[in-house]
Design a protein around this motif. Structure first.
Motif, PDB file in Angstrom:
ATOM      1  N   ASN A 189       0.834  -1.217   0.000  1.00  0.00           N
ATOM      2  CA  ASN A 189       0.000   0.000   0.000  1.00  0.00           C
ATOM      3  C   ASN A 189       0.860   1.256   0.000  1.00  0.00           C
ATOM      4  O   ASN A 189       0.524   2.258  -0.658  1.00  0.00           O
ATOM      5  CB  ASN A 189      -0.929  -0.002   1.212  1.00  0.00           C
ATOM      6  N   ALA A 190       1.987   1.227   0.748  1.00  0.00           N
ATOM      7  CA  ALA A 190       2.880   2.386   0.764  1.00  0.00           C
ATOM      8  C   ALA A 190       3.498   2.630  -0.609  1.00  0.00           C
ATOM      9  O   ALA A 190       3.653   3.779  -1.045  1.00  0.00           O
ATOM     10  CB  ALA A 190       3.978   2.178   1.811  1.00  0.00           C
ATOM     11  N   VAL A 191       3.848   1.557  -1.311  1.00  0.00           N
ATOM     12  CA  VAL A 191       4.405   1.716  -2.664  1.00  0.00           C
ATOM     13  C   VAL A 191       3.353   2.302  -3.604  1.00  0.00           C
ATOM     14  O   VAL A 191       3.629   3.216  -4.402  1.00  0.00           O
ATOM     15  CB  VAL A 191       4.922   0.359  -3.188  1.00  0.00           C
ATOM     16  N   GLN A 192       2.123   1.802  -3.528  1.00  0.00           N
ATOM     17  CA  GLN A 192       1.059   2.333  -4.384  1.00  0.00           C
ATOM     18  C   GLN A 192       0.750   3.791  -4.055  1.00  0.00           C
ATOM     19  O   GLN A 192       0.471   4.585  -4.968  1.00  0.00           O
ATOM     20  CB  GLN A 192      -0.211   1.488  -4.224  1.00  0.00           C
ATOM     21  N   ASP A 193       0.793   4.137  -2.772  1.00  0.00           N
ATOM     22  CA  ASP A 193       0.512   5.523  -2.394  1.00  0.00           C
ATOM     23  C   ASP A 193       1.615   6.475  -2.829  1.00  0.00           C
ATOM     24  O   ASP A 193       1.363   7.655  -3.117  1.00  0.00           O
ATOM     25  CB  ASP A 193       0.312   5.625  -0.879  1.00  0.00           C
ATOM     26  N   GLY A 194       2.859   5.970  -2.897  1.00  0.00           N
ATOM     27  CA  GLY A 194       3.971   6.855  -3.236  1.00  0.00           C
ATOM     28  C   GLY A 194       4.219   7.025  -4.709  1.00  0.00           C
ATOM     29  O   GLY A 194       4.943   7.947  -5.112  1.00  0.00           O
ATOM     30  N   ILE A 195       3.662   6.165  -5.543  1.00  0.00           N
ATOM     31  CA  ILE A 195       3.949   6.240  -6.974  1.00  0.00           C
ATOM     32  C   ILE A 195       3.097   7.330  -7.620  1.00  0.00           C
ATOM     33  O   ILE A 195       1.947   7.567  -7.233  1.00  0.00           O
ATOM     34  CB  ILE A 195       3.712   4.867  -7.655  1.00  0.00           C
ATOM     35  N   ARG A 196       3.648   8.017  -8.612  1.00  0.00           N
ATOM     36  CA  ARG A 196       2.945   9.071  -9.355  1.00  0.00           C
ATOM     37  C   ARG A 196       3.172   8.829 -10.854  1.00  0.00           C
ATOM     38  O   ARG A 196       4.308   8.669 -11.295  1.00  0.00           O
ATOM     39  CB  ARG A 196       3.456  10.468  -8.985  1.00  0.00           C
ATOM     40  N   ILE A 197       2.096   8.814 -11.609  1.00  0.00           N
ATOM     41  CA  ILE A 197       2.173   8.601 -13.061  1.00  0.00           C
ATOM     42  C   ILE A 197       1.766   9.909 -13.736  1.00  0.00           C
ATOM     43  O   ILE A 197       0.638  10.380 -13.578  1.00  0.00           O
ATOM     44  CB  ILE A 197       1.237   7.454 -13.509  1.00  0.00           C
ATOM     45  N   ASN A 198       2.682  10.510 -14.495  1.00  0.00           N
ATOM     46  CA  ASN A 198       2.432  11.781 -15.178  1.00  0.00           C
ATOM     47  C   ASN A 198       2.786  11.645 -16.657  1.00  0.00           C
ATOM     48  O   ASN A 198       3.955  11.772 -17.036  1.00  0.00           O
ATOM     49  CB  ASN A 198       3.255  12.913 -14.547  1.00  0.00           C
ATOM     50  N   PRO A 199       1.799  11.374 -17.523  1.00  0.00           N
ATOM     51  CA  PRO A 199       2.088  11.287 -18.965  1.00  0.00           C
ATOM     52  C   PRO A 199       2.494  12.648 -19.529  1.00  0.00           C
ATOM     53  O   PRO A 199       2.003  13.692 -19.093  1.00  0.00           O
ATOM     54  CB  PRO A 199       0.752  10.808 -19.567  1.00  0.00           C
ATOM     55  N   VAL A 200       3.399  12.631 -20.492  1.00  0.00           N
ATOM     56  CA  VAL A 200       3.810  13.852 -21.193  1.00  0.00           C
ATOM     57  C   VAL A 200       2.846  14.051 -22.356  1.00  0.00           C
ATOM     58  O   VAL A 200       2.784  13.212 -23.262  1.00  0.00           O
ATOM     59  CB  VAL A 200       5.262  13.747 -21.685  1.00  0.00           C
ATOM     60  N   ARG A 201       2.078  15.128 -22.307  1.00  0.00           N
ATOM     61  CA  ARG A 201       1.030  15.348 -23.302  1.00  0.00           C
ATOM     62  C   ARG A 201       1.618  15.437 -24.714  1.00  0.00           C
ATOM     63  O   ARG A 201       2.627  16.084 -24.947  1.00  0.00           O
ATOM     64  CB  ARG A 201       0.274  16.631 -22.976  1.00  0.00           C
ATOM     65  N   GLY A 202       0.947  14.768 -25.640  1.00  0.00           N
ATOM     66  CA  GLY A 202       1.361  14.825 -27.044  1.00  0.00           C
ATOM     67  C   GLY A 202       2.584  13.996 -27.377  1.00  0.00           C
ATOM     68  O   GLY A 202       3.214  14.215 -28.412  1.00  0.00           O
ATOM     69  N   SER A 203       2.949  13.033 -26.513  1.00  0.00           N
ATOM     70  CA  SER A 203       4.130  12.196 -26.784  1.00  0.00           C
ATOM     71  C   SER A 203       3.856  10.782 -26.277  1.00  0.00           C
ATOM     72  O   SER A 203       2.799  10.497 -25.707  1.00  0.00           O
ATOM     73  CB  SER A 203       5.371  12.777 -26.097  1.00  0.00           C
ATOM     74  N   ARG A 204       4.841   9.906 -26.494  1.00  0.00           N
ATOM     75  CA  ARG A 204       4.752   8.531 -25.998  1.00  0.00           C
ATOM     76  C   ARG A 204       5.541   8.352 -24.707  1.00  0.00           C
ATOM     77  O   ARG A 204       5.826   7.223 -24.305  1.00  0.00           O
ATOM     78  CB  ARG A 204       5.266   7.569 -27.073  1.00  0.00           C
ATOM     79  N   LEU A 205       5.911   9.441 -24.066  1.00  0.00           N
ATOM     80  CA  LEU A 205       6.695   9.398 -22.842  1.00  0.00           C
ATOM     81  C   LEU A 205       5.789   9.520 -21.628  1.00  0.00           C
ATOM     82  O   LEU A 205       4.742  10.167 -21.681  1.00  0.00           O
ATOM     83  CB  LEU A 205       7.722  10.526 -22.834  1.00  0.00           C
ATOM     84  N   VAL A 206       6.228   8.911 -20.531  1.00  0.00           N
ATOM     85  CA  VAL A 206       5.488   8.996 -19.278  1.00  0.00           C
ATOM     86  C   VAL A 206       6.507   9.102 -18.144  1.00  0.00           C
ATOM     87  O   VAL A 206       7.514   8.386 -18.122  1.00  0.00           O
ATOM     88  CB  VAL A 206       4.563   7.768 -19.087  1.00  0.00           C
ATOM     89  N   ASN A 207       6.262  10.052 -17.237  1.00  0.00           N
ATOM     90  CA  ASN A 207       7.111  10.229 -16.061  1.00  0.00           C
ATOM     91  C   ASN A 207       6.544   9.393 -14.916  1.00  0.00           C
ATOM     92  O   ASN A 207       5.371   9.540 -14.560  1.00  0.00           O
ATOM     93  CB  ASN A 207       7.159  11.696 -15.645  1.00  0.00           C
ATOM     94  N   VAL A 208       7.374   8.536 -14.364  1.00  0.00           N
ATOM     95  CA  VAL A 208       6.998   7.703 -13.219  1.00  0.00           C
ATOM     96  C   VAL A 208       7.876   8.118 -12.051  1.00  0.00           C
ATOM     97  O   VAL A 208       9.101   7.989 -12.113  1.00  0.00           O
ATOM     98  CB  VAL A 208       7.167   6.203 -13.528  1.00  0.00           C
ATOM     99  N   SER A 209       7.261   8.674 -11.027  1.00  0.00           N
ATOM    100  CA  SER A 209       8.013   9.173  -9.878  1.00  0.00           C
ATOM    101  C   SER A 209       7.543   8.479  -8.607  1.00  0.00           C
ATOM    102  O   SER A 209       6.402   7.989  -8.534  1.00  0.00           O
ATOM    103  CB  SER A 209       7.845  10.694  -9.735  1.00  0.00           C
ATOM    104  N   PHE A 210       8.439   8.470  -7.622  1.00  0.00           N
ATOM    105  CA  PHE A 210       8.117   7.863  -6.326  1.00  0.00           C
ATOM    106  C   PHE A 210       8.561   8.820  -5.232  1.00  0.00           C
ATOM    107  O   PHE A 210       9.658   9.384  -5.275  1.00  0.00           O
ATOM    108  CB  PHE A 210       8.817   6.510  -6.175  1.00  0.00           C
TER     109      PHE A 210
END
Length: 770
Positions: A189-210
């Protein structure tokens, strides 16, 4: 009978009541208490939102808003230093819709059937899934890592929730689990709560942060998340290929058996029914082939019969040489040439010889012989045409009979071919399915051992050197915004709860009565009497403006007698009566000021005069008018004090003596001003208003509630009082809803509300009358 205001008649209400005196530019509207609907005049009539009004409300309550913002900022600063800093490590992944490998077979990637938005949204949800979090926890060994999640006692809230769960009937989810399983769930649960998914608009890139309080752990988990997501994607593809191979093997075996059975049934049925293949396009019977041949012959025979029938009809209708066959016959043509030659010779010799001459008889016989030969040949040709026509007709009938027979045979064959076609379609379908599945099985067999992947790292996580949260500037910005929002809401709420009259617009909008003057609140909490001593003070300027407005309040100028009252005490009516009397006296008008408040008089105190013999004595018949009129020390102004306070003021004021006092006062003075008691709860003011020419109603700005004013106006209406207007006293320009910031200026002055308009209209009226 109606009165007149500004040269215009103002009718009195039926059944008694007040005839409002709107004044120039202030028409009365039917509505509340005879004064018009509160929402039929002023700013409240305008459609839409009055943003200027709300702006000045916020300006008025600026101290409240500023204090609220300060409190929020203080809380934000304190919270910023109390919150444990959180570090954020981020990776960048590239997610392609097609696998970047040497082999990319259509259908192996199941997500290819999705649209672009659906595909990427699916990938983002997979990044948030619990299964991926469990994989990261397992790969990084986070369950036993005390630095990631220390073993701490649960909070009081969690303990209370766990204790109350059986009572409330809501399971906590930890029933029957060991301590290790509970800790594993907490880590996931702590891992799920800490993860952040931020797609880069208009691209195939995605930022995954913890996010984590330890920067090294944040970096390790972020990188581990990317590795786990790539590995899980490969496992999912391999599992899909393995399952597809197993599934296709079973289906191929089933289809092979089914295809063999259907082919056997097709061959047996074709042999039984005598159906064979003609060409490569379709299966046809002998009857169908013969039917096509006979049908074609019948079409040609019918065409020949029609052509010969037309020729035969022409031959029958033609007597001579009209047929093409006759014209084309050489013997007939030669016969005709001889016939024409002999006929010509006969006609030539007929000129010399008679028809009975032997030579002429011989020529005639030759001509007849040639004609008979021609007729015989023509008859033979016609007979030949008839025989051809009859032969064509017989041929058509025979072919038609043969065609009918073949049609019956063909229909019977087609009935038998229904089952044949069904069996053939089943064979074709089974063969197509078998070939397609066999090809796909070969492709999956080749691709099963190749690790195709459409996800790759762009940037790995770096060790964060500064916390991502809390940020003092962001917290202060949020605090300022929240403070402004809450402060503004509080200011609007306080303004909504404040139902007093604050501006002239409020009076006119809610009462539809003209405001004749606006008296400012004294500065530095000084008494109004003190500022009235200075002729250039804002209050003195305002009262002089009020005097000007009163002079134009009726068609005949200022009312000969008028009372000044208010809804409740301490609204400035006595000060107004004294100031108005003094200003009229300065115009060399003889003014009689009457202290009409027989309950709580105060005028004699402001003038430092003795109150022994006054109005009560005159009304009771104990003193004459000359005995109660006292000089005030102010030129042209006299005063009648209240005298001893009687036990029954209303009875004295309602007697004939009060009317005679006003009549005598009008004869001896230019204007009579009565300082009346407040309206609410007393009958004195309505009685005086009913006998006076005009009534000036005083309202204290920001103090008098609207309900009290309405009730007071209603009482004056019942008493048939004639209101000439309203005076707004104790007006604070800085606290008013609207921007009266131009204020009362040093010597320049602030004219009372509506005074200029009234003066201008009155001057125009006088000029037109002249």
């Amino acid at each position: 009978m109606g009165s007149q205001v500004g040269g215009m008649p103002v009718p009195q209400p039926e059944g008694g009541g007040i005839a409002p005196v709107p004044g120039p530019g202030y028409p009365a509207v039917p509505g509340y208490g005879g004064y018009g609907s509160p929402f039929q005049a002023g700013r409240l009539d305008d459609d839409g939102v009055d943003f200027l009004k709300y702006f000045w409300i916020l300006v008025k309550r600026r101290r409240l808003i500023f204090f609220t913002v300060l409190v929020f900022c203080f809380v934000a600063v304190v919270a910023n230093f109390l919150i444990t800093p959180v570090y954020r490590a981020a990776i960048v992944l590239q997610i392609d819709r097609t696998a970047s490998g040497a082999l990319n077979l259509e259908g192996l990637q199941t997500e290819e059937t999705l649209t672009g938005t659906e595909f990427y949204q699916t990938q983002y949800e997979l990044l948030k899934s619990r299964s991926l979090a469990e994989r990261v926890v397992t790969q990084l060994g986070l369950v036993g890592d005390q630095a990631f999640l220390p073993d701490t006692a649960p909070s009081l809230f969690a303990q209370a929730k766990e204790l109350l769960a059986p009572v409330l009937g809501k399971p906590t989810g930890n029933e029957g689990k060991s301590e290790a399983e509970i800790r594993r769930d907490r880590v996931i649960n702590a891992v799920q709560d800490g993860i952040r998914i931020n797609p880069v608009r208009g691209s195939r890139l995605v930022n995954v942060s913890f996010d984590h309080t330890n920067p090294e752990i944040a970096q390790r988990v972020a990188d581990g998340y990317g590795d786990a997501f790539i590995a899980e994607n490969l496992d999912r593809r391999y599992d899909a290929a393995s399952y597809a191979r197993t599934f296709l093997e079973d289906r191929l075996q089933q289809l092979k058996t089914k295809m063999e059975d259907s082919e056997t049934q097709l061959v047996a049925y074709a042999r039984k029914e005598g159906i064979f293949s003609v060409g490569d396009q379709q299966q046809r019977s002998i009857a169908e082939a013969n039917l096509d041949t006979v049908n074609s012959s019948l079409v040609q025979a019918r065409a020949d019969r029609i052509r010969l029938e037309e020729k035969w009809r022409l031959a029958q209708s033609t007597t001579g040489y009209g047929l093409p066959e006759i014209l084309d016959d050489k013997s007939i043509q030669e016969n005709r040439k001889q016939y024409m030659a002999l006929t010509a010779e006969y006609q030539q010799k007929l000129r010399l010889y008679k028809p009975a001459f032997p030579e002429m008889v011989q020529l005639k016989a030759q001509i007849s012989e040639l004609n008979a030969q021609a007729n015989a040949q023509i008859a033979a040709i016609k007979e030949s045409i008839e025989r051809q026509y009859q032969a064509a007709k017989s041929n058509e009938v025979a072919l038609q009979a043969q065609l009918d027979s073949l049609k019956a045979d063909t229909l019977a064959m087609r009935d038998r071919s229904i089952q044949y076609n069904f069996l053939k379609r089943e064979v074709d379908t089974n063969r197509a399915l078998y070939d397609g599945l066999l090809q796909r099985y070969k492709e999956i067999g080749i691709a099963g051992g190749i690790g195709t992947n459409n996800i790759s790292f762009v940037d790995h996580a770096k060790l964060p050197d500064k916390p991502a949260f809390p940020k003092l500037t962001l917290n202060l910005a949020i605090a300022i915004f929240a403070g402004l929002l809450v402060g503004s809401a509080g200011a609007l709420f306080l303004e909504y709860m404040d139902d007093t009259f604050k501006t002239p617009e409020d009076v006119e909008a809610l009462l539809s009565i003209p405001v004749l003057g606006v008296i400012p609140r004294p500065k530095d909490k000084s008494a109004p009497q003190d500022e009235l001593q200075d002729p250039w003070s804002p209050i003195s300027e305002a009262y002089r403006s009020l005097r000007t407005t009163v002079q134009f309040s009726t068609a005949d100028g200022a009312p000969r007698n008028m009372i000044i009252t208010s809804a409740r005490p301490s609204e400035g009516k006595s000060t107004t009566a004294l100031a108005l009397a003094r200003n009229f006296a300065q115009l060399n008008k003889r003014v009689l000021l009457i202290e009409g408040d027989l309950r709580n008089p105060g005028l004699h105190k402001q003038l430092n005069m003795v109150n022994k013999n006054g109005l009560s004595n005159f009304l009771a018949g104990l003193s004459t008018l000359d005995e109660v009129i006292l000089p005030t020390g102010i030129e042209n102004m006299s005063l009648i004090t209240s005298g001893p306070l009687p036990p029954n003021p209303a009875e004295l004021l309602s007697g004939p003596k009060m009317m005679s006092l006003l009549t005598a006062g009008e004869e001896r003075f230019d204007i009579v001003i009565i300082d009346a008691p407040p309206v609410m709860g007393l009958a004195d003011a309505p009685l005086l208003s009913s006998i006076a020419v005009g009534t000036l109603f005083v309202i204290a700005a920001g103090e008098t509630r609207q309900h009290a004013v309405r009730l007071a106006v209603k009482q004056l209406q019942f008493a048939r009082g004639r209101l000439i207007g309203v005076l707004l006293s104790k007006f604070d320009a800085e606290k008013a809803t609207y921007g009266y910031g131009y204020g009362y200026g040093y010597g320049y002055g602030y004219y009372s509300y509506g005074a200029q308009a009234l003066t201008h209209d009155a001057q125009k009226s006088e000029q037109s009358g002249a």
